[in-house]
Design a protein around this motif. Structure first.
Motif, mmCIF file in Angstrom:
data_model
loop_
_atom_site.group_PDB
_atom_site.id
_atom_site.type_symbol
_atom_site.label_atom_id
_atom_site.label_comp_id
_atom_site.label_asym_id
_atom_site.label_seq_id
_atom_site.Cartn_x
_atom_site.Cartn_y
_atom_site.Cartn_z
ATOM 1 N N PHE A 163 0.901 -1.079 -0.002
ATOM 2 C CA PHE A 163 0.146 -0.035 0.177
ATOM 3 C C PHE A 163 1.043 1.274 -0.164
ATOM 4 O O PHE A 163 1.891 1.220 0.615
ATOM 5 N N TYR A 164 0.743 2.218 -0.737
ATOM 6 C CA TYR A 164 1.580 3.376 -0.971
ATOM 7 C C TYR A 164 0.868 4.679 -1.643
ATOM 8 O O TYR A 164 -0.454 4.456 -1.943
ATOM 9 N N ARG A 165 1.536 5.818 -1.319
ATOM 10 C CA ARG A 165 0.864 6.848 -1.726
ATOM 11 C C ARG A 165 1.868 7.296 -3.106
ATOM 12 O O ARG A 165 3.024 7.310 -2.822
ATOM 13 N N ASN A 166 1.330 7.557 -4.138
ATOM 14 C CA ASN A 166 2.075 7.994 -5.254
ATOM 15 C C ASN A 166 2.510 9.532 -5.324
ATOM 16 O O ASN A 166 1.908 10.348 -4.423
ATOM 17 N N ASP A 167 3.245 9.960 -6.246
ATOM 18 C CA ASP A 167 3.696 11.203 -6.336
ATOM 19 C C ASP A 167 2.681 12.189 -6.747
ATOM 20 O O ASP A 167 2.781 13.365 -6.823
ATOM 21 N N ARG A 168 1.486 11.592 -6.856
ATOM 22 C CA ARG A 168 0.241 12.627 -7.255
ATOM 23 C C ARG A 168 -0.633 12.516 -6.086
ATOM 24 O O ARG A 168 -1.495 13.283 -6.168
ATOM 25 N N GLY A 169 -0.360 12.173 -4.862
ATOM 26 C CA GLY A 169 -1.265 11.915 -3.840
ATOM 27 C C GLY A 169 -1.999 10.845 -3.593
ATOM 28 O O GLY A 169 -3.013 10.989 -2.817
ATOM 29 N N GLY A 170 -2.362 10.092 -4.596
ATOM 30 C CA GLY A 170 -3.070 9.040 -4.487
ATOM 31 C C GLY A 170 -2.620 7.671 -3.667
ATOM 32 O O GLY A 170 -1.429 7.613 -3.631
ATOM 33 N N ASP A 171 -3.741 7.177 -2.914
ATOM 34 C CA ASP A 171 -3.556 6.265 -2.127
ATOM 35 C C ASP A 171 -3.957 4.845 -2.882
ATOM 36 O O ASP A 171 -4.960 4.549 -2.993
ATOM 37 N N LEU A 172 -2.873 4.006 -3.193
ATOM 38 C CA LEU A 172 -3.025 2.766 -4.205
ATOM 39 C C LEU A 172 -2.383 1.385 -3.505
ATOM 40 O O LEU A 172 -1.816 1.590 -2.413
ATOM 41 N N ASN A 173 -2.614 0.512 -4.170
ATOM 42 C CA ASN A 173 -2.048 -0.793 -3.727
ATOM 43 C C ASN A 173 -1.634 -1.618 -5.115
ATOM 44 O O ASN A 173 -2.382 -1.444 -6.070
ATOM 45 N N SER A 174 -0.452 -2.225 -4.600
ATOM 46 C CA SER A 174 -0.151 -3.352 -5.938
ATOM 47 C C SER A 174 0.283 -4.730 -5.349
ATOM 48 O O SER A 174 0.721 -4.938 -4.214
ATOM 49 N N TRP A 175 0.331 -5.791 -6.286
ATOM 50 C CA TRP A 175 0.420 -7.089 -5.991
ATOM 51 C C TRP A 175 1.757 -7.449 -6.675
ATOM 52 O O TRP A 175 2.083 -7.182 -7.924
ATOM 53 N N GLY A 176 2.511 -8.161 -6.254
ATOM 54 C CA GLY A 176 3.760 -8.948 -6.906
ATOM 55 C C GLY A 176 3.083 -9.777 -7.831
ATOM 56 O O GLY A 176 2.144 -10.241 -7.685
ATOM 57 N N GLN A 177 3.825 -10.339 -8.432
ATOM 58 C CA GLN A 177 3.967 -11.556 -9.455
ATOM 59 C C GLN A 177 3.555 -12.865 -8.808
ATOM 60 O O GLN A 177 2.846 -13.934 -9.457
ATOM 61 N N GLY A 178 3.991 -13.193 -7.626
ATOM 62 C CA GLY A 178 3.886 -14.302 -6.955
ATOM 63 C C GLY A 178 5.163 -15.274 -7.139
ATOM 64 O O GLY A 178 5.715 -15.260 -7.886
ATOM 65 N N THR A 179 5.512 -16.056 -6.129
ATOM 66 C CA THR A 179 6.864 -16.822 -5.952
ATOM 67 C C THR A 179 6.180 -18.200 -5.394
ATOM 68 O O THR A 179 5.675 -18.313 -4.155
ATOM 69 N N GLN A 180 6.509 -19.160 -6.016
ATOM 70 C CA GLN A 180 6.103 -20.572 -5.491
ATOM 71 C C GLN A 180 7.257 -21.165 -4.516
ATOM 72 O O GLN A 180 8.233 -21.061 -4.616
ATOM 73 N N VAL A 181 6.412 -21.639 -3.499
ATOM 74 C CA VAL A 181 7.212 -22.146 -2.265
ATOM 75 C C VAL A 181 6.503 -23.726 -2.070
ATOM 76 O O VAL A 181 5.468 -23.674 -2.004
ATOM 77 N N THR A 182 7.514 -24.473 -2.225
ATOM 78 C CA THR A 182 7.206 -25.857 -2.019
ATOM 79 C C THR A 182 7.643 -26.706 -1.154
ATOM 80 O O THR A 182 8.951 -26.745 -1.008
ATOM 81 N N VAL A 183 6.951 -27.129 0.133
ATOM 82 C CA VAL A 183 7.488 -27.889 1.200
ATOM 83 C C VAL A 183 7.187 -29.390 1.019
ATOM 84 O O VAL A 183 6.045 -29.696 1.010
#
Length: 120
Positions: free
Chosen positions: A98-118
């Motif tokens: 969750f972040y505030r961008n340089d235009r003052g907007g409050d947004l959120n982003s997701w990563g692409q995902g990483t696989q964890v196998t146990v």
């Protein structure tokens, strides 16, 4: 737009450890809450851990005492140290920021995902 690059997933035996990293870049004025989610096979995505700018953390009950979330403000990076891994931790792990961008907007982003196998 903020880009998130995740790394650190892989195959590990039960009882082993992994450390995930998620680096944020782009038009960031301020990073707020950073967190990790996961989605196991046939399951819904769930929150694993989160951390505020002040360092306050929260964890899913299933990972308390085994996982540790941390962040490096200078690197805009969040980490997830996973110890005593269990087969039920197998999932695709996603970071979310969750972040505030340089235009003052409050947004959120997701990563692409990483696989964890146990698995043994």
């Amino acid at each position: 737009q903020v880009q998130l690059v995740e790394s650190g997933g892989g195959l590990v035996q039960p009882g082993g450890s992994l450390r995930l990293s998620c680096a944020a870049s782009g038009r960031i004025f301020r990073l707020n809450v950073m967190g990790w989610y996961r989605q196991g096979p046939g399951k819904e995505r769930e929150m694993v851990a989160g951390i505020t700018t002040g360092g306050k953390t929260n964890y899913a009950d299933s990972v308390k005492g085994r996982f540790t979330i941390s962040r490096d403000g200078a690197k805009n990076t969040v980490y997830l140290q996973m110890n005593s891994l269990k087969p039920e931790d197998t999932a695709v792990y996603y970071c979310r920021v969750f972040y505030r961008n340089d235009r003052g907007g409050d947004l959120n982003s997701w990563g692409q995902g990483t696989q964890v196998t146990v698995s043994s």
